[in-house]
Design a protein around this motif. Structure first.
Motif, PDB file in Angstrom:
ATOM      1  N   LYS A   1      62.782   7.358  11.047  1.00  0.00           N
ATOM      2  CA  LYS A   1      61.964   7.398   9.827  1.00  0.00           C
ATOM      3  C   LYS A   1      61.124   8.658   9.723  1.00  0.00           C
ATOM      4  O   LYS A   1      60.722   9.234  10.728  1.00  0.00           O
ATOM      5  CB  LYS A   1      61.041   6.174   9.769  1.00  0.00           C
ATOM      6  CG  LYS A   1      61.775   4.851   9.778  1.00  0.00           C
ATOM      7  CD  LYS A   1      62.766   4.758   8.641  1.00  0.00           C
ATOM      8  CE  LYS A   1      63.446   3.394   8.585  1.00  0.00           C
ATOM      9  NZ  LYS A   1      64.826   3.502   8.101  1.00  0.00           N
ATOM     10  N   LYS A   2      60.863   9.042   8.477  1.00  0.00           N
ATOM     11  CA  LYS A   2      59.932  10.135   8.212  1.00  0.00           C
ATOM     12  C   LYS A   2      58.627   9.518   7.716  1.00  0.00           C
ATOM     13  O   LYS A   2      58.577   8.934   6.645  1.00  0.00           O
ATOM     14  CB  LYS A   2      60.492  11.096   7.166  1.00  0.00           C
ATOM     15  CG  LYS A   2      59.545  12.259   6.892  1.00  0.00           C
ATOM     16  CD  LYS A   2      60.073  13.192   5.810  1.00  0.00           C
ATOM     17  CE  LYS A   2      61.161  14.096   6.326  1.00  0.00           C
ATOM     18  NZ  LYS A   2      61.485  15.204   5.384  1.00  0.00           N
ATOM     19  N   GLY A   3      57.601   9.629   8.526  1.00  0.00           N
ATOM     20  CA  GLY A   3      56.289   9.114   8.144  1.00  0.00           C
ATOM     21  C   GLY A   3      55.429  10.243   7.633  1.00  0.00           C
ATOM     22  O   GLY A   3      55.353  10.516   6.442  1.00  0.00           O
ATOM     23  N   CYS A   4      54.772  10.919   8.573  1.00  0.00           N
ATOM     24  CA  CYS A   4      53.842  11.992   8.197  1.00  0.00           C
ATOM     25  C   CYS A   4      54.539  13.330   8.042  1.00  0.00           C
ATOM     26  O   CYS A   4      54.078  14.195   7.309  1.00  0.00           O
ATOM     27  CB  CYS A   4      52.760  12.109   9.262  1.00  0.00           C
ATOM     28  SG  CYS A   4      53.428  12.593  10.886  1.00  0.00           S
ATOM     29  N   ASP A   5      55.663  13.533   8.745  1.00  0.00           N
ATOM     30  CA  ASP A   5      56.366  14.819   8.782  1.00  0.00           C
ATOM     31  C   ASP A   5      55.494  15.911   9.409  1.00  0.00           C
ATOM     32  O   ASP A   5      55.732  17.085   9.185  1.00  0.00           O
ATOM     33  CB  ASP A   5      56.807  15.245   7.378  1.00  0.00           C
ATOM     34  CG  ASP A   5      58.065  16.110   7.408  1.00  0.00           C
ATOM     35  OD1 ASP A   5      58.757  16.128   8.443  1.00  0.00           O
ATOM     36  OD2 ASP A   5      58.357  16.775   6.394  1.00  0.00           O
TER      37      ASP A   5
ATOM     38  N   GLY B   1      54.082  15.394  12.863  1.00  0.00           N
ATOM     39  CA  GLY B   1      53.857  15.141  14.284  1.00  0.00           C
ATOM     40  C   GLY B   1      52.690  14.232  14.592  1.00  0.00           C
ATOM     41  O   GLY B   1      52.133  14.298  15.689  1.00  0.00           O
ATOM     42  N   GLN B   2      52.321  13.383  13.646  1.00  0.00           N
ATOM     43  CA  GLN B   2      51.133  12.569  13.869  1.00  0.00           C
ATOM     44  C   GLN B   2      51.405  11.074  14.006  1.00  0.00           C
ATOM     45  O   GLN B   2      50.534  10.351  14.496  1.00  0.00           O
ATOM     46  CB  GLN B   2      50.144  12.801  12.715  1.00  0.00           C
ATOM     47  CG  GLN B   2      49.621  14.215  12.690  1.00  0.00           C
ATOM     48  CD  GLN B   2      48.834  14.527  11.430  1.00  0.00           C
ATOM     49  OE1 GLN B   2      48.835  13.734  10.486  1.00  0.00           O
ATOM     50  NE2 GLN B   2      48.185  15.661  11.409  1.00  0.00           N
ATOM     51  N   CYS B   3      52.577  10.618  13.563  1.00  0.00           N
ATOM     52  CA  CYS B   3      52.756   9.165  13.506  1.00  0.00           C
ATOM     53  C   CYS B   3      53.815   8.613  14.457  1.00  0.00           C
ATOM     54  O   CYS B   3      53.800   7.432  14.772  1.00  0.00           O
ATOM     55  CB  CYS B   3      53.101   8.739  12.083  1.00  0.00           C
ATOM     56  SG  CYS B   3      54.779   9.205  11.566  1.00  0.00           S
ATOM     57  N   GLY B   4      54.741   9.439  14.892  1.00  0.00           N
ATOM     58  CA  GLY B   4      55.773   8.976  15.815  1.00  0.00           C
ATOM     59  C   GLY B   4      56.915   8.208  15.173  1.00  0.00           C
ATOM     60  O   GLY B   4      57.821   7.751  15.877  1.00  0.00           O
ATOM     61  N   ALA B   5      56.900   8.062  13.849  1.00  0.00           N
ATOM     62  CA  ALA B   5      57.988   7.326  13.191  1.00  0.00           C
ATOM     63  C   ALA B   5      59.344   7.994  13.416  1.00  0.00           C
ATOM     64  O   ALA B   5      60.382   7.346  13.349  1.00  0.00           O
ATOM     65  CB  ALA B   5      57.703   7.204  11.694  1.00  0.00           C
ATOM     66  N   CYS B   6      59.318   9.278  13.680  1.00  0.00           N
ATOM     67  CA  CYS B   6      60.561  10.059  13.802  1.00  0.00           C
ATOM     68  C   CYS B   6      60.995  10.226  15.251  1.00  0.00           C
ATOM     69  O   CYS B   6      61.829  11.082  15.543  1.00  0.00           O
ATOM     70  CB  CYS B   6      60.351  11.427  13.183  1.00  0.00           C
ATOM     71  SG  CYS B   6      59.090  12.376  14.080  1.00  0.00           S
TER      72      CYS B   6
ATOM     73  N   ASP C   1      59.019  14.087  18.834  1.00  0.00           N
ATOM     74  CA  ASP C   1      58.902  13.899  17.390  1.00  0.00           C
ATOM     75  C   ASP C   1      59.921  14.824  16.728  1.00  0.00           C
ATOM     76  O   ASP C   1      59.777  16.048  16.772  1.00  0.00           O
ATOM     77  CB  ASP C   1      57.489  14.252  16.915  1.00  0.00           C
ATOM     78  CG  ASP C   1      56.450  13.270  17.417  1.00  0.00           C
ATOM     79  OD1 ASP C   1      56.796  12.090  17.598  1.00  0.00           O
ATOM     80  OD2 ASP C   1      55.295  13.690  17.612  1.00  0.00           O
TER      81      ASP C   1
ATOM     82  N   CYS D   1      60.418  15.541  13.777  1.00  0.00           N
ATOM     83  CA  CYS D   1      59.938  16.331  12.640  1.00  0.00           C
ATOM     84  C   CYS D   1      59.305  17.638  13.102  1.00  0.00           C
ATOM     85  O   CYS D   1      59.012  18.506  12.293  1.00  0.00           O
ATOM     86  CB  CYS D   1      58.918  15.544  11.810  1.00  0.00           C
ATOM     87  SG  CYS D   1      57.324  15.278  12.635  1.00  0.00           S
TER      88      CYS D   1
HETATM   89  S1  FES Z   1      57.250  11.856  10.891  1.00  0.00           S
HETATM   90 FE1  FES Z   1      55.287  11.455  11.739  1.00  0.00          FE
HETATM   91  S2  FES Z   1      55.459  12.325  13.731  1.00  0.00           S
HETATM   92 FE2  FES Z   1      57.307  12.887  12.768  1.00  0.00          FE
END
Ligand code: FES
Ligand code: FES
Length: 208
Positions: free
Chosen positions: A92-96, A98-103, A113, A115
């Motif tokens: 997943k793309k969350g913050c794009d 490097g802050q959320c870890g979704a990727c 990460d 992204c």
């Molecule tokens: S999309 Fe949030 S850390 Fe990569």
């Protein structure tokens, strides 16, 4: 890329390293674009509104045990290459940013990460996405534990959480609750499922 971490934290795909690479690209672009923009301005054309010519390069990415030829511009992140070029939208793309870890994906067994890194940097690397966690169609023990412990609500963060947990367990450095929380701290969950996620990781840890 730096040395692997042994304390269970995210692999050091550092912001500093990423910025350094991005700067080397972004410094060059204005130098290339400026003459075109100036010419367009002088000629009174709207050339500035058109996208600059880009150059794609074909690379081979090893993802989930299979090799894929991918045509990407050098500026394309690994995350976008996985999602947009290979159709692996589980990541997943969350913050794009490097802050959320979704990727989160694994590269050579380490969590990163996706992204924050460029696809062209990963030829020859062994990339594992959430789609590769249970390739035979049978749930990975971490996935089973997430379901059992209600480790997700909306589920958007879940692929990154699961990839991170699988890598964490392989690292073998976080055996108790506090250490697991710290080692998973790069993966944010807006639904606040953290206690359940840790319960799931603890259960799989205990089975080992
Ligand atoms: S999309 Fe949030 S850390 Fe990569
Ligand atoms: S389950 Fe919704 S963001 Fe984590």
């Amino acid at each position: 890329m730096g040395e692997p971490t042994r304390d269970g934290t995210k692999a050091p795909c550092t912001r500093r390293g990423f910025v350094a690479r991005a700067v080397s690209t972004s410094v060059a672009l204005p130098l290339i674009l400026r003459p075109r923009e100036a010419a367009a301005s002088e000629e009174g054309t709207n050339e500035m509104l058109t996208a600059p010519n880009t150059t794609e390069t074909t690379i081979v990415l090893n993802v989930n045990g299979a090799e894929h030829q991918v045509a990407v511009e050098p500026r394309v992140t690994l995350l976008d290459a996985l999602r947009d070029r290979l159709g692996l939208t589980g990541t997943k793309k969350g913050c794009d940013h490097g802050q959320c870890g979704a990727c989160t994906v694994m590269v050579n067994g380490r969590r990163i990460d996706s992204c924050l890194t460029l696809a062209v940097m990963h030829e020859g690397d062994r990339i594992v996405t959430i789609e590769g966690i249970a390739p035979e169609g049978e749930l990975h023990p971490v996935q089973t534990a997430f379901i059992k412990h209600d480790g997700f609500q909306c589920g958007y963060c879940t692929p990154g959480q699961i990839v991170s947990a699988v890598a964490l367990l392989a690292e073998g450095v976080a055996a108790e609750r506090g250490a697991i929380q710290k080692a998973m701290s790069g993966n944010l969950c807006r639904c606040g499922c953290y206690p359940h996620i840790v319960d799931a990781v603890l259960e799989v840890q205990a089975q080992r």
